[in-house]
Design a protein around this motif. Structure first.
Motif, PDB file in Angstrom:
ATOM      1  N   MET A   1       0.354  -1.612   0.185  1.00  0.00           N
ATOM      2  CA  MET A   1      -0.352  -0.250   0.126  1.00  0.00           C
ATOM      3  C   MET A   1       0.375   1.308   0.028  1.00  0.00           C
ATOM      4  N   GLU A   2       0.230   2.665  -0.339  1.00  0.00           N
ATOM      5  CA  GLU A   2       1.314   3.427  -0.366  1.00  0.00           C
ATOM      6  C   GLU A   2       0.372   4.586  -0.190  1.00  0.00           C
ATOM      7  N   LYS A   3       1.084   5.674   0.374  1.00  0.00           N
ATOM      8  CA  LYS A   3       0.248   7.106   0.582  1.00  0.00           C
ATOM      9  C   LYS A   3       1.177   8.151  -0.055  1.00  0.00           C
ATOM     10  N   LEU A   4       0.540   9.271   0.012  1.00  0.00           N
ATOM     11  CA  LEU A   4       0.779  10.714   0.227  1.00  0.00           C
ATOM     12  C   LEU A   4       0.612  12.220   0.824  1.00  0.00           C
ATOM     13  N   LYS A   5       0.926  13.201   0.563  1.00  0.00           N
ATOM     14  CA  LYS A   5       0.765  13.959   1.384  1.00  0.00           C
ATOM     15  C   LYS A   5       0.412  15.418   0.507  1.00  0.00           C
ATOM     16  N   LEU A   6       0.049  16.025   0.421  1.00  0.00           N
ATOM     17  CA  LEU A   6       0.129  17.557  -0.185  1.00  0.00           C
ATOM     18  C   LEU A   6      -0.319  18.664   0.287  1.00  0.00           C
ATOM     19  N   SER A   7       0.292  19.727  -0.008  1.00  0.00           N
ATOM     20  CA  SER A   7      -1.103  20.956   1.205  1.00  0.00           C
ATOM     21  C   SER A   7      -0.468  22.375   0.000  1.00  0.00           C
ATOM     22  N   VAL A   8      -1.514  23.152  -0.109  1.00  0.00           N
ATOM     23  CA  VAL A   8      -1.802  24.070  -0.671  1.00  0.00           C
ATOM     24  C   VAL A   8      -2.500  25.115  -0.392  1.00  0.00           C
ATOM     25  N   THR A   9      -2.303  26.384  -0.054  1.00  0.00           N
ATOM     26  CA  THR A   9      -3.000  28.051   0.588  1.00  0.00           C
ATOM     27  C   THR A   9      -3.596  27.968  -0.758  1.00  0.00           C
ATOM     28  N   LEU A  10      -5.159  28.293  -0.084  1.00  0.00           N
ATOM     29  CA  LEU A  10      -6.170  28.948  -1.239  1.00  0.00           C
ATOM     30  C   LEU A  10      -6.710  30.068  -0.592  1.00  0.00           C
ATOM     31  N   PRO A  11      -6.992  30.504  -1.624  1.00  0.00           N
ATOM     32  CA  PRO A  11      -6.985  32.317  -1.801  1.00  0.00           C
ATOM     33  C   PRO A  11      -9.034  32.055  -1.145  1.00  0.00           C
ATOM     34  N   ALA A  12      -9.235  31.579   0.415  1.00  0.00           N
ATOM     35  CA  ALA A  12     -10.477  31.389   0.359  1.00  0.00           C
ATOM     36  C   ALA A  12     -10.913  30.847   1.722  1.00  0.00           C
ATOM     37  N   LYS A  13     -11.748  31.461   3.019  1.00  0.00           N
ATOM     38  CA  LYS A  13     -11.943  30.638   4.381  1.00  0.00           C
ATOM     39  C   LYS A  13     -11.942  29.352   3.819  1.00  0.00           C
ATOM     40  N   PRO A  75      -7.325  -2.588  -7.979  1.00  0.00           N
ATOM     41  CA  PRO A  75      -8.090  -4.201  -7.807  1.00  0.00           C
ATOM     42  C   PRO A  75      -9.727  -3.728  -7.154  1.00  0.00           C
ATOM     43  N   GLU A  76     -10.216  -5.347  -7.821  1.00  0.00           N
ATOM     44  CA  GLU A  76     -11.172  -5.523  -7.473  1.00  0.00           C
ATOM     45  C   GLU A  76     -11.457  -5.504  -5.662  1.00  0.00           C
ATOM     46  N   ASN A  77     -10.390  -6.197  -5.339  1.00  0.00           N
ATOM     47  CA  ASN A  77     -10.476  -7.029  -4.506  1.00  0.00           C
ATOM     48  C   ASN A  77      -9.478  -5.494  -2.698  1.00  0.00           C
ATOM     49  N   ALA A  78      -9.478  -4.731  -3.486  1.00  0.00           N
ATOM     50  CA  ALA A  78      -7.873  -4.216  -2.914  1.00  0.00           C
ATOM     51  C   ALA A  78      -9.508  -2.929  -2.278  1.00  0.00           C
ATOM     52  N   LEU A  79      -9.094  -3.038  -0.487  1.00  0.00           N
ATOM     53  CA  LEU A  79      -9.609  -1.940   0.193  1.00  0.00           C
ATOM     54  C   LEU A  79      -9.866  -1.022  -0.177  1.00  0.00           C
ATOM     55  N   ASP A  80     -10.409  -0.063   0.400  1.00  0.00           N
ATOM     56  CA  ASP A  80     -11.022   1.809   0.134  1.00  0.00           C
ATOM     57  C   ASP A  80      -9.567   2.267   0.177  1.00  0.00           C
ATOM     58  N   SER A  81      -8.841   3.545  -0.496  1.00  0.00           N
ATOM     59  CA  SER A  81      -8.239   4.153   0.187  1.00  0.00           C
ATOM     60  C   SER A  81      -8.597   5.043   1.390  1.00  0.00           C
ATOM     61  N   VAL A  82      -7.844   5.612   2.203  1.00  0.00           N
ATOM     62  CA  VAL A  82      -8.609   6.906   2.980  1.00  0.00           C
ATOM     63  C   VAL A  82      -7.991   8.275   2.791  1.00  0.00           C
ATOM     64  N   LEU A  83      -9.033   9.314   2.355  1.00  0.00           N
ATOM     65  CA  LEU A  83      -8.394  10.343   2.172  1.00  0.00           C
ATOM     66  C   LEU A  83      -8.749  11.187   3.099  1.00  0.00           C
ATOM     67  N   GLU A  84      -8.368  12.249   3.599  1.00  0.00           N
ATOM     68  CA  GLU A  84      -8.093  12.881   4.687  1.00  0.00           C
ATOM     69  C   GLU A  84      -7.901  14.513   4.199  1.00  0.00           C
ATOM     70  N   GLN A 101      -4.037  10.695   1.867  1.00  0.00           N
ATOM     71  CA  GLN A 101      -4.401   9.256   1.049  1.00  0.00           C
ATOM     72  C   GLN A 101      -3.419   8.128   1.632  1.00  0.00           C
ATOM     73  N   THR A 102      -4.600   7.748   2.110  1.00  0.00           N
ATOM     74  CA  THR A 102      -3.015   6.215   2.939  1.00  0.00           C
ATOM     75  C   THR A 102      -4.263   4.975   1.876  1.00  0.00           C
ATOM     76  N   ASN A 103      -3.916   3.654   2.758  1.00  0.00           N
ATOM     77  CA  ASN A 103      -4.088   2.873   1.904  1.00  0.00           C
ATOM     78  C   ASN A 103      -3.889   2.923  -0.074  1.00  0.00           C
ATOM     79  N   ILE A 104      -3.015   3.612  -0.451  1.00  0.00           N
ATOM     80  CA  ILE A 104      -3.285   3.395  -2.360  1.00  0.00           C
ATOM     81  C   ILE A 104      -2.948   2.262  -2.865  1.00  0.00           C
ATOM     82  N   PRO A 105      -3.623   1.272  -3.839  1.00  0.00           N
ATOM     83  CA  PRO A 105      -2.970   0.634  -4.170  1.00  0.00           C
ATOM     84  C   PRO A 105      -1.810   0.191  -4.688  1.00  0.00           C
TER      85      PRO A 105
END
Length: 132
Positions: A1-13, A75-84, A101-105
């Protein structure tokens, strides 16, 4: 399983970003693909014309969105990924958005990282800039 992390500053509250993510029309507008969204825990969502589907796991208004998430390429048998999606207020009415995002195939992480950057973070920056 793989995971990733990204950040951005957005011009909105944070509340604006939170509401747009969970609004079908706004989500479709900032991604460019048809989306259906829900503002309820256990509510189902889809994005990119059904390429992405899932369900809301935890919602804290203006602060956090947690979703079970998958694409048609899982893949059909893959668990869902979790997105925060974490939202934090920054000076000047801006938002620091951190996406985890965690639990990426295995083998799919880079593709999703590129997709998040191009089709979400960059396009959200443009979407909120144009709303000012």
């Amino acid at each position: 399983m793989e995971k990733l992390k990204l950040s951005v500053t957005l011009p909105a509250k944070p509340k604006e970003v939170y509401e747009a993510w969970l609004n079908s029309k706004a989500h479709s507008a900032f991604t460019g693909g048809k989306a259906t969204a829900s503002t309820k825990v256990k509510g189902k969502f889809s994005a990119w014309d059904g390429y992405i589907t899932g369900v809301n796991i935890d919602l804290k208004e203006g602060k956090k969105i947690v979703q079970a998430w998958r694409t048609t390429e899982f893949p059909e048998n893959a668990l869902d990924s979790v997105l925060e999606v974490h939202l934090a207020a920054k000076p000047g009415g801006k938002t620091a958005l951190t996406l985890i995002q965690t639990n990426i195939p295995k083998g799919q992480g880079k593709k999703y990282k590129d997709g998040w950057k191009t089709h979400y973070l960059d396009s959200m920056k443009e979407y909120f800039s144009n709303k000012k």
